[in-house]
Design an enzyme around this catalytic site. Structure first.
Site, PDB file in Angstrom:
ATOM      1  N   ARG A 111       0.861  -1.181   0.000  1.00 37.30           N
ATOM      2  CA  ARG A 111       0.000   0.000   0.000  1.00 37.30           C
ATOM      3  C   ARG A 111       0.901   1.236   0.000  1.00 37.30           C
ATOM      4  NH1 ARG A 111      -2.251   0.160   6.252  1.00 37.30           N
ATOM      5  NH2 ARG A 111      -0.320   0.912   7.138  1.00 37.30           N
ATOM      6  N   ASN A 149      -4.909   8.115   4.249  1.00 31.81           N
ATOM      7  CA  ASN A 149      -4.613   7.385   5.482  1.00 31.81           C
ATOM      8  C   ASN A 149      -3.140   7.564   5.812  1.00 31.81           C
ATOM      9  OD1 ASN A 149      -5.665   5.272   7.465  1.00 31.81           O
ATOM     10  ND2 ASN A 149      -3.764   4.324   6.756  1.00 31.81           N
ATOM     11  N   GLU A 150      -2.880   8.169   6.944  1.00 28.88           N
ATOM     12  CA  GLU A 150      -1.498   8.299   7.432  1.00 28.88           C
ATOM     13  C   GLU A 150      -0.517   8.687   6.317  1.00 28.88           C
ATOM     14  OE1 GLU A 150      -0.646   4.576   9.348  1.00 28.88           O
ATOM     15  OE2 GLU A 150      -1.479   5.289  11.243  1.00 28.88           O
ATOM     16  N   GLU A 303      -7.465   5.689  15.445  1.00 26.93           N
ATOM     17  CA  GLU A 303      -7.120   4.260  15.452  1.00 26.93           C
ATOM     18  C   GLU A 303      -6.304   3.958  16.698  1.00 26.93           C
ATOM     19  OE1 GLU A 303      -4.810   2.757  12.181  1.00 26.93           O
ATOM     20  OE2 GLU A 303      -5.992   3.829  10.704  1.00 26.93           O
ATOM     21  N   GLU A 351      -2.472  -7.909   6.975  1.00 28.61           N
ATOM     22  CA  GLU A 351      -2.658  -7.625   8.403  1.00 28.61           C
ATOM     23  C   GLU A 351      -3.591  -8.630   9.079  1.00 28.61           C
ATOM     24  OE1 GLU A 351      -3.360  -3.374   8.810  1.00 28.61           O
ATOM     25  OE2 GLU A 351      -1.187  -3.084   8.814  1.00 28.61           O
ATOM     26  N   HIS A 354      -3.137  -8.644  12.791  1.00 25.66           N
ATOM     27  CA  HIS A 354      -3.338  -7.425  13.570  1.00 25.66           C
ATOM     28  C   HIS A 354      -4.657  -7.555  14.329  1.00 25.66           C
ATOM     29  CE1 HIS A 354      -2.428  -3.269  14.511  1.00 25.66           C
ATOM     30  NE2 HIS A 354      -3.731  -3.145  14.582  1.00 25.66           N
TER      31      HIS A 354
HETATM   32  C1  GAL Z   1      -2.246   1.953  10.971  1.00 24.52           C
HETATM   33  C2  GAL Z   1      -2.926   2.048   9.619  1.00 24.52           C
HETATM   34  C3  GAL Z   1      -3.992   0.982   9.455  1.00 24.52           C
HETATM   35  C4  GAL Z   1      -3.450  -0.351   9.867  1.00 24.52           C
HETATM   36  C5  GAL Z   1      -2.954  -0.260  11.276  1.00 24.52           C
HETATM   37  C6  GAL Z   1      -2.490  -1.562  11.830  1.00 24.52           C
HETATM   38  O1  GAL Z   1      -1.064   2.644  11.024  1.00 24.52           O
HETATM   39  O2  GAL Z   1      -3.522   3.302   9.435  1.00 24.52           O
HETATM   40  O3  GAL Z   1      -4.405   0.963   8.112  1.00 24.52           O
HETATM   41  O4  GAL Z   1      -2.447  -0.714   8.992  1.00 24.52           O
HETATM   42  O5  GAL Z   1      -1.899   0.664  11.314  1.00 24.52           O
HETATM   43  O6  GAL Z   1      -1.245  -1.957  11.435  1.00 24.52           O
END
Ligand code: GAL
Length: 646
Positions: A111, A149-150, A303, A351, A354
């Site tokens: 990504r 996003n970020e 988040e 992920e 995660h």
């Molecule tokens: C953040 C990101 C999410 C996801 C999350 C968990 O930094 O914005 O899309 O990747 O980390 O790793």
């Protein structure tokens, strides 16, 4: 901010229904109700579905999800999907793929694979943002917009080079000014034409420091410009607030003060990098930074990891009760709620491991039960919405100073901008002091104490401002190797730090003397110190002296009365206990060890991070439980109503 019930804090997370089927969506509806989810971030990585081919859009699936969420009373934080361009985009526009400093061009398959300076990427990003806004700008489910996003990817390609040159022309006006700023008289680096100027790509040895710093500033401006384009395209169709989720606390690819001014609501992502007490300290650090970048206004935790924390190369589990403590920790410091990444743990993809609010194990799990409890707790805190946190101590933070400390050729690799900031914050946090971050050029007069842990770069305006702050009655602690270069990274001459600041501190540093790796020195008061020492003179009071080598008997820590205030200087890196003692001496301590206590509006948030119950000095009615609380169990939280109003 729009939410159907405005007296609620936000609770929810990233929701990726496109990874699942209808049976799961039905279950999601039910479980979201059970967990009291009221906000879902949708569409973050859905570009390939929304625009399967260039210019052909498919919104039917998103229509269905927004309608379903709306019917289920879940508001939507609708994302533009621009952090992950689809494969067709990169094949059509290979020049928009990011290139590393060594010339390696990355390919799709992960990504964030785009160059923000590439015109084709910028055009495609604004186009999809505009299409989404046109379609959903007034959709009743949409509570806010989540641009991208970020923002994180950097690039050193030819598009970047061209844009960098334009930015430099604007900033410096002439090549002569650029040559002067970058000190190109050294090492035959003089530029005779703009085309000769490059982004700081891989070089044989040390890069030019001015080039590095300007590149960081340029990139930050590029990110902000890219954000603005999308924001403005959205605003043309929607009156809902627009934001982007900032990556905090460790990433520094943009000037967060500047970005804070662009968004309607500051939003951050936070993934602690240590378990236990370390995660609690890191939560406070991230939250205090977010509030500061928001100018003291409420902000949003967009988040957090649900049940895991990162630690070096491991992903460790949170202990029971920790999801609630982290959540309450953020809300205490100004967040308007708590969102997680993500709602349902992915079954496939990068992920898969995660954590999420609904884990692979499903709703019959410790994690989901805790999520329900946290949802319940957040729902009870609605009345604090919009209230603010007031701090009277500040730690100085400046992106320029951070970027400046990344340059090659500094005297010690153990100088650590981010680590120094965290350390200062942690010492204050452990003393029970609520802290703001502040920019060195901003008005500091409302703070009784200001700590400058790592201001290697300090502008002329910053140095004047700090002097005036002390003169006006403030107490300032400046730490080693601060104020030694100006905004162009040119060394201050005639002794460090910059002259106006020297007046306030009553010192003149003549020589930096980094310590050998692993060298530990002992100061006159018995405190141990590492990393750094300095040879300085003071016209103020010497509080502690060095005891070793040529510095024996010379000042290590000084205090100077200047105007109505005091300037303190710490010329070495004290060990943890020595540093905490110094910070506590300056800031005082309002703390019961292990008990985090923060006032937000009319409420006192209390978190017991210890392993023993704590008897509270003043029992009170707890918003979380509706009962009167006199003792907080180990790991417990309470939110007590205060007598005073802010
Ligand atoms: C953040 C990101 C999410 C996801 C999350 C968990 O930094 O914005 O899309 O990747 O980390 O790793």
């Amino acid at each position: 901010m729009y939410l159907r019930d405005d007296a609620q804090l936000f609770f929810g997370g990233d929701y990726n229904p496109e990874q699942w089927d209808e049976a799961v969506w039905k279950e999601d509806d039910e479980l979201m109700r059970q967990a009291r989810v009221n906000l879902a971030t949708v569409g973050v990585f859905s570009w390939a579905l929304l625009e399967p081919e260039e210019g052909r859009y498919d919104f039917a699936w998103l229509d269905a999800h927004l309608d379903r969420l709306h019917a289920n009373r879940v508001a939507v934080d609708l994302a533009t999907p621009t952090a992950s361009p689809p494969p067709w985009f990169t094949l059509a526009h290979p020049d928009a793929l990011p290139v590393g400093p060594d010339g390696t061009r990355l390919v799709h398959g992960s990504r964030d694979t785009y160059c923000l300076a590439a015109p084709a990427y910028r055009k495609a990003a604004v186009r999809i943002a505009g299409e989404l806004a046109e379609r959903y700008g007034k959709h009743p489910a949409v509570a806010m917009w989540h641009v991208h996003n970020e923002y994180a990817t950097l690039c050193w390609c030819d598009h970047t080079a061209a844009a960098f040159r334009e930015w430099l022309q604007e900033r410096h006006g002439s090549l002569d000014a650029l040559n002067d700023a970058w000190g190109t008289a050294f090492w035959s680096q003089r530029y005779g034409a703009w085309e000769q100027v490059l982004p700081p790509r891989a070089t044989q040895w040390h890069k030019n420091p001015g080039q590095h710093l300007d590149f960081r500033r340029f990139w930050s401006d590029t990110v902000i410009a890219a954000y603005r384009e999308q924001r403005d395209a959205i605003r043309a169709h929607s009156d809902r607030p627009v934001t982007t989720n900032l990556m905090l606390p460790g990433y520094q690819n943009l000037d967060l003060w500047a970005m804070g001014r662009e968004v309607d609501l500051v939003a951050i992502d936070h993934y602690p990098d240590a378990p236990g007490f370390g995660a609690a300290a890191d939560t406070a650090f991230a939250a205090d930074r977010a509030r500061s970048f928001a100018g003291g206004r409420p902000w949003l935790l967009m988040e957090q990891g649900t049940s895991t924390v990162y630690s070096s190369d491991q992903v460790l589990g949170k202990e029971p009760g920790e999801i609630l403590r982290h959540t309450i920790g953020h809300i205490a410091r100004g967040s308007e709620g708590a969102l997680f990444f993500q709602w349902r743990q992915s079954r496939a993809g990068a992920e898969t491991w995660h954590s999420a609010m609904v884990p692979h194990a499903g709703a019959d799990s410790r994690i989901f039960r805790e999520i329900q409890e946290v949802g319940e707790a957040v729902a009870r805190l609605g009345e604090i919405k919009g209230s603010i946190v007031i701090a009277d101590v500040a730690v100085l933070h400046d992106s320029d100073a951070w970027w400046a400390m990344e340059v090659d050729g500094l005297p010690s690799k153990e100088l650590d901008y981010h680590g120094s900031l965290r350390r200062a914050h942690r010492a204050l946090w452990e003393a029970g002091i609520t802290v703001d971050f502040a920019h060195p050029e901003n008005d500091l007069s409302r703070y009784r104490l200001v700590v400058a842990p790592a201001l290697f770069l300090l502008s002329d305006a910053g140095a004047e401002n700090l002097r005036d702050y002390v003169e006006g009655g403030g107490t300032l602690l400046v730490q080693h190797y601060s104020g030694v270069v100006d905004a162009r990274l040119h060394a201050r001459l005639g002794g460090y730090p910059a002259l106006p600041l020297r007046e306030a501190l009553g010192i003149r540093v003549e020589e930096h003397r980094p310590l050998r790796r692993d060298e530990v020195i002992v100061l006159s008061d018995g405190t141990r110190a590492t990393v750094w020492s300095e040879s300085l003179r003071t016209e103020g009071e010497t509080l502690v002296t060095y005891t070793h080598g040529m510095l024996a008997g010379k000042p290590a820590i000084t205090r100077h009365r200047f105007g109505a205030g005091e300037g303190w200087y710490l010329s070495t890196r004290l060990d943890d206990s020595g540093y905490t003692a110094l910070i506590t001496r300056l800031a005082g301590s309002s703390g019961t060890p292990g008990l985090e206590s923060v006032i937000r509006g009319n409420w006192r948030f209390l978190l017991n991070h210890g392993t023993e119950p704590i008897v509270l000095p003043e029992p009170g009615p707890d918003l979380l439980t509706g009962t009167t609380v006199g003792e907080l169990p180990a790991g417990g939280c309470a939110v007590l109503k205060q007598g005073r109003t802010l």
